[in-house]
Design an enzyme around this catalytic site. Structure first.
Site, PDB file in Angstrom:
ATOM      1  N   GLU A  93      -7.384 -15.037   2.555  1.00  0.00           N
ATOM      2  CA  GLU A  93      -7.769 -13.660   2.852  1.00  0.00           C
ATOM      3  C   GLU A  93      -6.594 -12.844   3.388  1.00  0.00           C
ATOM      4  O   GLU A  93      -6.436 -11.672   3.062  1.00  0.00           O
ATOM      5  CB  GLU A  93      -8.936 -13.612   3.841  1.00  0.00           C
ATOM      6  CG  GLU A  93     -10.271 -14.030   3.240  1.00  0.00           C
ATOM      7  CD  GLU A  93     -10.704 -13.147   2.080  1.00  0.00           C
ATOM      8  OE1 GLU A  93     -10.231 -12.007   1.977  1.00  0.00           O
ATOM      9  OE2 GLU A  93     -11.524 -13.604   1.264  1.00  0.00           O
ATOM     10  N   THR A 108      -3.117  -7.272  -2.134  1.00  0.00           N
ATOM     11  CA  THR A 108      -2.295  -8.088  -3.029  1.00  0.00           C
ATOM     12  C   THR A 108      -3.188  -8.723  -4.085  1.00  0.00           C
ATOM     13  O   THR A 108      -4.302  -9.135  -3.793  1.00  0.00           O
ATOM     14  CB  THR A 108      -1.568  -9.180  -2.210  1.00  0.00           C
ATOM     15  OG1 THR A 108      -0.917  -8.553  -1.100  1.00  0.00           O
ATOM     16  CG2 THR A 108      -0.542  -9.912  -3.042  1.00  0.00           C
ATOM     17  N   GLY A 166       5.483  -9.427   0.250  1.00  0.00           N
ATOM     18  CA  GLY A 166       5.365  -8.091   0.824  1.00  0.00           C
ATOM     19  C   GLY A 166       4.555  -8.027   2.104  1.00  0.00           C
ATOM     20  O   GLY A 166       3.944  -9.016   2.510  1.00  0.00           O
ATOM     21  N   TYR A 167       4.548  -6.849   2.724  1.00  0.00           N
ATOM     22  CA  TYR A 167       3.823  -6.623   3.993  1.00  0.00           C
ATOM     23  C   TYR A 167       4.083  -7.776   4.950  1.00  0.00           C
ATOM     24  O   TYR A 167       3.171  -8.534   5.301  1.00  0.00           O
ATOM     25  CB  TYR A 167       2.329  -6.446   3.741  1.00  0.00           C
ATOM     26  CG  TYR A 167       1.959  -5.126   3.132  1.00  0.00           C
ATOM     27  CD1 TYR A 167       2.465  -3.931   3.643  1.00  0.00           C
ATOM     28  CD2 TYR A 167       1.100  -5.043   2.049  1.00  0.00           C
ATOM     29  CE1 TYR A 167       2.125  -2.704   3.100  1.00  0.00           C
ATOM     30  CE2 TYR A 167       0.748  -3.824   1.495  1.00  0.00           C
ATOM     31  CZ  TYR A 167       1.265  -2.664   2.028  1.00  0.00           C
ATOM     32  OH  TYR A 167       0.910  -1.465   1.479  1.00  0.00           O
ATOM     33  N   TYR A 209     -12.527  -5.937   7.600  1.00  0.00           N
ATOM     34  CA  TYR A 209     -12.806  -6.568   6.311  1.00  0.00           C
ATOM     35  C   TYR A 209     -12.641  -8.081   6.392  1.00  0.00           C
ATOM     36  O   TYR A 209     -13.531  -8.854   6.020  1.00  0.00           O
ATOM     37  CB  TYR A 209     -11.909  -6.027   5.184  1.00  0.00           C
ATOM     38  CG  TYR A 209     -11.890  -7.027   4.060  1.00  0.00           C
ATOM     39  CD1 TYR A 209     -12.988  -7.143   3.218  1.00  0.00           C
ATOM     40  CD2 TYR A 209     -10.846  -7.937   3.914  1.00  0.00           C
ATOM     41  CE1 TYR A 209     -13.041  -8.127   2.247  1.00  0.00           C
ATOM     42  CE2 TYR A 209     -10.887  -8.919   2.951  1.00  0.00           C
ATOM     43  CZ  TYR A 209     -11.974  -9.008   2.119  1.00  0.00           C
ATOM     44  OH  TYR A 209     -12.043  -9.985   1.181  1.00  0.00           O
ATOM     45  N   ASP A 255     -14.164  -4.646   0.977  1.00  0.00           N
ATOM     46  CA  ASP A 255     -12.818  -4.370   0.494  1.00  0.00           C
ATOM     47  C   ASP A 255     -12.903  -3.248  -0.548  1.00  0.00           C
ATOM     48  O   ASP A 255     -13.955  -2.656  -0.750  1.00  0.00           O
ATOM     49  CB  ASP A 255     -12.201  -5.627  -0.117  1.00  0.00           C
ATOM     50  CG  ASP A 255     -12.860  -5.961  -1.432  1.00  0.00           C
ATOM     51  OD1 ASP A 255     -14.067  -5.742  -1.555  1.00  0.00           O
ATOM     52  OD2 ASP A 255     -12.165  -6.424  -2.352  1.00  0.00           O
ATOM     53  N   CYS A 302     -16.927  -3.820 -12.782  1.00  0.00           N
ATOM     54  CA  CYS A 302     -16.924  -2.496 -12.142  1.00  0.00           C
ATOM     55  C   CYS A 302     -15.486  -2.106 -11.800  1.00  0.00           C
ATOM     56  O   CYS A 302     -15.140  -1.875 -10.651  1.00  0.00           O
ATOM     57  CB  CYS A 302     -17.801  -2.530 -10.890  1.00  0.00           C
ATOM     58  SG  CYS A 302     -18.285  -0.895 -10.288  1.00  0.00           S
ATOM     59  N   CYS A 341     -19.791  -1.097 -17.988  1.00  0.00           N
ATOM     60  CA  CYS A 341     -21.173  -0.933 -17.510  1.00  0.00           C
ATOM     61  C   CYS A 341     -22.180  -1.648 -18.416  1.00  0.00           C
ATOM     62  O   CYS A 341     -23.253  -2.055 -17.961  1.00  0.00           O
ATOM     63  CB  CYS A 341     -21.517   0.551 -17.397  1.00  0.00           C
ATOM     64  SG  CYS A 341     -20.477   1.430 -16.193  1.00  0.00           S
ATOM     65  N   CYS A 355     -27.868   1.449 -10.948  1.00  0.00           N
ATOM     66  CA  CYS A 355     -26.655   2.200 -10.601  1.00  0.00           C
ATOM     67  C   CYS A 355     -26.868   3.710 -10.794  1.00  0.00           C
ATOM     68  O   CYS A 355     -27.032   4.189 -11.915  1.00  0.00           O
ATOM     69  CB  CYS A 355     -25.477   1.724 -11.440  1.00  0.00           C
ATOM     70  SG  CYS A 355     -23.919   2.525 -11.005  1.00  0.00           S
TER      71      CYS A 355
END
Length: 368
Positions: A44, A50, A88-89, A127, A145, A197, A204, A213
């Site tokens: 997670e 990512t 990254g991050y 999250y 998320d 989605c 769809c 929906c």
DNA sequence: GAGCCGTGGTC
DNA sequence: TGACCAAGGCT
């Protein structure tokens, strides 16, 4: 979806779809099996902002290096940053290591089993806390998320733009979480967002929730969720100084622990401004006097909030200088070419070094 | 709350 | 090719 529609219909349809279409992922337990909290947490954190594809090799590498949270906690931070390089991050890696120490040293190696408890760990926000609580401990928590937000915004036809509409979307999403199989439900929302989605051209026709929906009924699914205006990304420019000693080792220095690329390595760099420094100016920015040669070409790299353009200067020195700048001394390393792939070099710095060293063969190999 | 914080894939 | 986007969190 009509707000009076029972949420049970959504979770029943979605879980039935998940049972047939769930993805096989390295961190995901097999159907009916209990998930390992350490693996769930590690995945997670890596998956924040990512893609699944990018995370795959890193997850396997981390699990192989550090099979248990105690192993990760005992590792030096620099090793963790080196293993994280390219993902990254980098604050995520620093927080990952911090949290591992907390769990290993203060919690007996056991992760908290509630969202509230998980939320207290560094790097775990709303999250991630919900996702781990649901997936690893089957708590009836939402994991909202970007996938889940998109599904919910369409299901309820929420047309107000993000991020202002986020509270409403999250509240709606929480109302959908079933008491049983909350972990499967969370992962089902993500798989649905990833496969059906989607942001553009949602499928769809294959969606298990199509009949429920509201956006699909109105023909506006692809337009949701609406996002706010994008901000302009400035361009910064500067000089990099790639130095090699007689054996070909490259001079690297460690960046400050906080901020951009915190704790990672880089070749000496001048300041980043609107324009490239003129040659005389660049030579003043060099870490020491040498026979500097400016290379043709420009290295470009895009960060989240600005773009960077770098001109590379190269020099070879006979002896390793004992001092660089008079002010703000920083940790210095001379790294052999063969070891460049094993240290904490972010992608932008790998680009610069690759540009400066047209050597025999690739300097860096992609993970996995 | 808004700005900061990486990278690679996609169309 | 450039703009958009991803299993967000921290300050």
């Amino acid at each position: 979806m009509d707000s009076t529609e029972p949420q049970a219909k959504v979770s029943t349809l979605l879980l039935a779809w998940y049972d047939r279409h769930r993805r096989v992922l390295p961190w995901r337990a097999l159907p009916g099996k209990k998930a390992d909290p350490y693996r769930v947490w590690l995945s997670e954190i890596m998956l924040q902002q990512t893609t699944v594809q990018a995370v795959g090799p890193y997850f396997k590498d981390f699990l192989s290096r550090w099979p248990r949270v105690e192993d990760l906690a005992a590792a030096p931070l620099d090793e963790v940053l080196a293993a994280w390089a390219g993902l990254g991050y980098y604050a995520r890696a620093r927080n990952l290591h911090k949290a591992a120490k907390v769990v290993a040293e203060e919690m007996g190696g056991k992760f908290p089993d509630t969202a509230e408890g998980l939320r207290a760990l560094p790097g775990v926000g709303p999250y991630t806390a919900g996702a781990i609580a649901a997936i690893a401990f089957d708590r009836p928590e939402a994991a909202m998320d970007a996938n889940a937000e998109r599904v919910v915004a369409r299901l309820f036809a929420i047309t107000a733009p993000l991020p202002g509409s986020k509270p409403e979307i999250i509240a709606r999403g929480k109302g959908l979480v079933p008491q049983n199989r909350a972990g499967d439900f969370a992962q089902a929302m993500m798989d649905l967002g990833s496969a059906i989605c989607t942001v553009k051209r949602p499928a769809c026709g294959n969606c298990p929730l199509r009949a429920l929906c509201a956006a699909e009924a109105q023909g506006i699914a692809e337009n949701l969720p609406v996002k706010g205006p994008k901000t302009v990304r400035p361009i910064k420019r500067g000089a990099a100084f790639v130095v090699r000693d007689r054996k070909g080792a490259v001079l690297l220095i460690k960046r400050p622990e906080k901020g951009l690329l915190g704790g990672m390595l880089e070749p000496p760099l001048g300041p980043w401004t609107e324009k490239f420094p003129k040659p005389a100016e660049a030579l003043k920015q060099a870490p020491f006097e040498a026979d500097w040669k400016k290379l043709p070409g420009i290295v470009r790299h895009v960060f989240t909030h600005f773009e960077l353009e770098i001109e590379a200067w190269v020099a070879e020195v006979k002896a390793r200088p004992s001092s660089l700048w008079k002010d703000a001394p920083r940790e210095i390393l001379w790294v052999d070419v063969e070891r460049l792939g094993a240290v904490a070099l972010p992608t932008v710095m790998k680009k610069i070094i690759t540009h400066a060293i047209e050597d025999e063969g690739p300097l860096f190999r992609k993970k996995g």
